[in-house]
Design a protein around this motif. Structure first.
Motif, PDB file in Angstrom:
ATOM      1  N   PHE A  60       0.827  -1.201   0.000  1.00 54.28           N
ATOM      2  CA  PHE A  60       0.000   0.000   0.000  1.00 54.28           C
ATOM      3  C   PHE A  60       0.865   1.256   0.000  1.00 54.28           C
ATOM      4  O   PHE A  60       1.952   1.283   0.584  1.00 54.28           O
ATOM      5  CB  PHE A  60      -0.896   0.038   1.244  1.00 54.28           C
ATOM      6  N   ASN A  61       0.352   2.311  -0.624  1.00 50.50           N
ATOM      7  CA  ASN A  61       1.013   3.619  -0.528  1.00 50.50           C
ATOM      8  C   ASN A  61       0.073   4.697  -0.018  1.00 50.50           C
ATOM      9  O   ASN A  61       0.430   5.876   0.020  1.00 50.50           O
ATOM     10  CB  ASN A  61       1.612   4.041  -1.879  1.00 50.50           C
ATOM     11  N   GLU A  62      -1.156   4.278   0.378  1.00 52.57           N
ATOM     12  CA  GLU A  62      -2.103   5.243   0.917  1.00 52.57           C
ATOM     13  C   GLU A  62      -3.107   4.559   1.832  1.00 52.57           C
ATOM     14  O   GLU A  62      -3.284   3.339   1.805  1.00 52.57           O
ATOM     15  CB  GLU A  62      -2.835   5.966  -0.218  1.00 52.57           C
ATOM     16  N   HIS A  63      -3.735   5.365   2.676  1.00 51.16           N
ATOM     17  CA  HIS A  63      -4.863   4.919   3.479  1.00 51.16           C
ATOM     18  C   HIS A  63      -5.959   5.965   3.292  1.00 51.16           C
ATOM     19  O   HIS A  63      -5.780   6.942   2.554  1.00 51.16           O
ATOM     20  CB  HIS A  63      -4.469   4.774   4.958  1.00 51.16           C
ATOM     21  N   VAL A  64      -7.119   5.755   3.912  1.00 48.43           N
ATOM     22  CA  VAL A  64      -8.202   6.713   3.720  1.00 48.43           C
ATOM     23  C   VAL A  64      -8.695   7.266   5.050  1.00 48.43           C
ATOM     24  O   VAL A  64      -8.511   6.657   6.114  1.00 48.43           O
ATOM     25  CB  VAL A  64      -9.400   6.096   2.954  1.00 48.43           C
ATOM     26  N   LEU A  65      -9.317   8.427   4.959  1.00 47.24           N
ATOM     27  CA  LEU A  65      -9.969   9.066   6.095  1.00 47.24           C
ATOM     28  C   LEU A  65     -11.450   9.208   5.760  1.00 47.24           C
ATOM     29  O   LEU A  65     -11.809   9.511   4.620  1.00 47.24           O
ATOM     30  CB  LEU A  65      -9.377  10.452   6.348  1.00 47.24           C
ATOM     31  N   PHE A  66     -12.290   8.976   6.755  1.00 46.15           N
ATOM     32  CA  PHE A  66     -13.729   9.168   6.593  1.00 46.15           C
ATOM     33  C   PHE A  66     -14.045  10.640   6.806  1.00 46.15           C
ATOM     34  O   PHE A  66     -13.639  11.234   7.803  1.00 46.15           O
ATOM     35  CB  PHE A  66     -14.474   8.312   7.623  1.00 46.15           C
ATOM     36  N   THR A  67     -14.772  11.248   5.850  1.00 43.88           N
ATOM     37  CA  THR A  67     -15.084  12.668   5.959  1.00 43.88           C
ATOM     38  C   THR A  67     -16.585  12.943   6.101  1.00 43.88           C
ATOM     39  O   THR A  67     -16.992  14.094   6.213  1.00 43.88           O
ATOM     40  CB  THR A  67     -14.551  13.450   4.736  1.00 43.88           C
ATOM     41  N   GLY A  68     -17.399  11.895   6.095  1.00 41.74           N
ATOM     42  CA  GLY A  68     -18.832  12.082   6.261  1.00 41.74           C
ATOM     43  C   GLY A  68     -19.612  11.436   5.134  1.00 41.74           C
ATOM     44  O   GLY A  68     -19.098  10.580   4.417  1.00 41.74           O
ATOM     45  N   LYS A  69     -20.852  11.865   4.977  1.00 38.65           N
ATOM     46  CA  LYS A  69     -21.697  11.340   3.908  1.00 38.65           C
ATOM     47  C   LYS A  69     -22.297  12.484   3.108  1.00 38.65           C
ATOM     48  O   LYS A  69     -22.618  13.539   3.644  1.00 38.65           O
ATOM     49  CB  LYS A  69     -22.808  10.449   4.485  1.00 38.65           C
TER      50      LYS A  69
END
Length: 292
Positions: free
Chosen positions: A269-278
């Motif tokens: 992997f070279n990235e992860h994610v952040l939850f920003t809403g819906k």
């Protein structure tokens, strides 16, 4: 770990089996400069399984939990993103993230997980991550000592959960390894085949998989959930991942994130994610590069 942004979306408070309250968790997340904190109380299950647990949110406290987190969201607005969620257990035919008592809460996000196994022979149900004694009893009475049958039942349940849907993040995908360390319960290649099935299903469903450091934080296991081997399979299927602490106390709110970053890099992997809403009921994720 301050060179990039992280969140802590898998957290438990005194409303279920955590040690700290909502405000303490928020304050600690802010002090650690996290992008967001999400509260994920274990959804109630006593009505569904006919037994009260020591670690699930009680039905009588659901409104209190929702009210407290929403109040914290207002208090911390402009300082840190606060999200209201659940960790919802999947038990085929009994409990699902799609149940009306869950969907009616208008949660920001839901983590789907499998803890309980109900053996098909009618033996007493148990949790795969409970005590060693509980696990061994379940293995003996529910599967006649056939650990591979238990492993298959666990991954079948995960696949059923993915098929039914209703959640955003898959929790601790290889949770059953907690009580299987150092045991050659089944051939490694057999489990890898099941893990490939799960990864393909998750990719098709468009889900996010958590890289959970909770077992490391509590010194229960020696690696992340999922393992490096499983994460390589997940990477091959181009599934986004989110780093979580499964924190049950404020001290662990970003515990072992450096280990999570390292194992993700090893997995490709070279990235992860952040939850920003819906947005219009659609979950929105923000990509973040893994720091060098």
């Amino acid at each position: 770990m301050n060179t990039q942004r992280f969140s802590s979306m898998h957290t438990h408070t005194i409303f279920c089996d955590g040690r700290d309250d909502v405000e303490t968790m928020c304050r600690t997340a802010f002090e650690k400069k996290l992008f967001a904190i999400g509260f994920s109380a274990h959804a109630p299950v006593e009505k569904q399984i006919g037994k009260e647990t020591t670690w699930n949110l009680k039905e009588s406290r659901v409104n209190d939990y929702v009210t407290e987190v929403l109040a914290a969201k207002k208090r911390w607005q402009g300082k840190i993103n606060v999200f209201l969620g659940y960790e919802a257990d999947y038990i085929k035919g009994l409990r699902s993230p799609l149940d009306s008592d869950i969907t009616s809460l208008n949660l920001d996000y839901i983590i789907g997980s499998v803890h309980f196994l109900f053996p098909k022979n009618g033996a007493e149900f148990f949790t795969v991550d409970g005590s060693k004694e509980e696990f061994e009893k379940g293995l003996s009475e529910g599967y006649n000592g056939d650990a591979q049958a238990l492993m298959n039942h666990y991954y079948d349940s995960v696949l059923d959960m993915i098929t039914e849907g209703g959640f955003d993040i898959i929790a601790h995908l290889d949770l059953l390894k907690k009580n299987c360390q150092g045991k050659n319960y089944w051939p490694e290649e057999t489990e890898i085949c099941r893990q490939k099935e799960v990864a393909q299903a998750a990719a098709k469903a468009g889900l996010v998989i958590e890289v959970n450091t909770g077992g490391l934080n509590r010194k229960k296991i020696h690696d992340t959930y999922p393992s490096l081997t499983f994460l390589r399979i997940i990477c091959e299927n181009n599934i986004p991942v989110i780093i979580t602490a499964d924190a049950h106390r404020a001290y662990d709110i970003d515990g072992n994130y450096d280990n999570a970053v390292n194992v993700l890099k090893l997995a490709g992997f070279n990235e992860h994610v952040l939850f920003t809403g819906k947005n219009n009921e659609k979950t929105v994720w923000q990509k973040e590069k893994l720091a060098n």
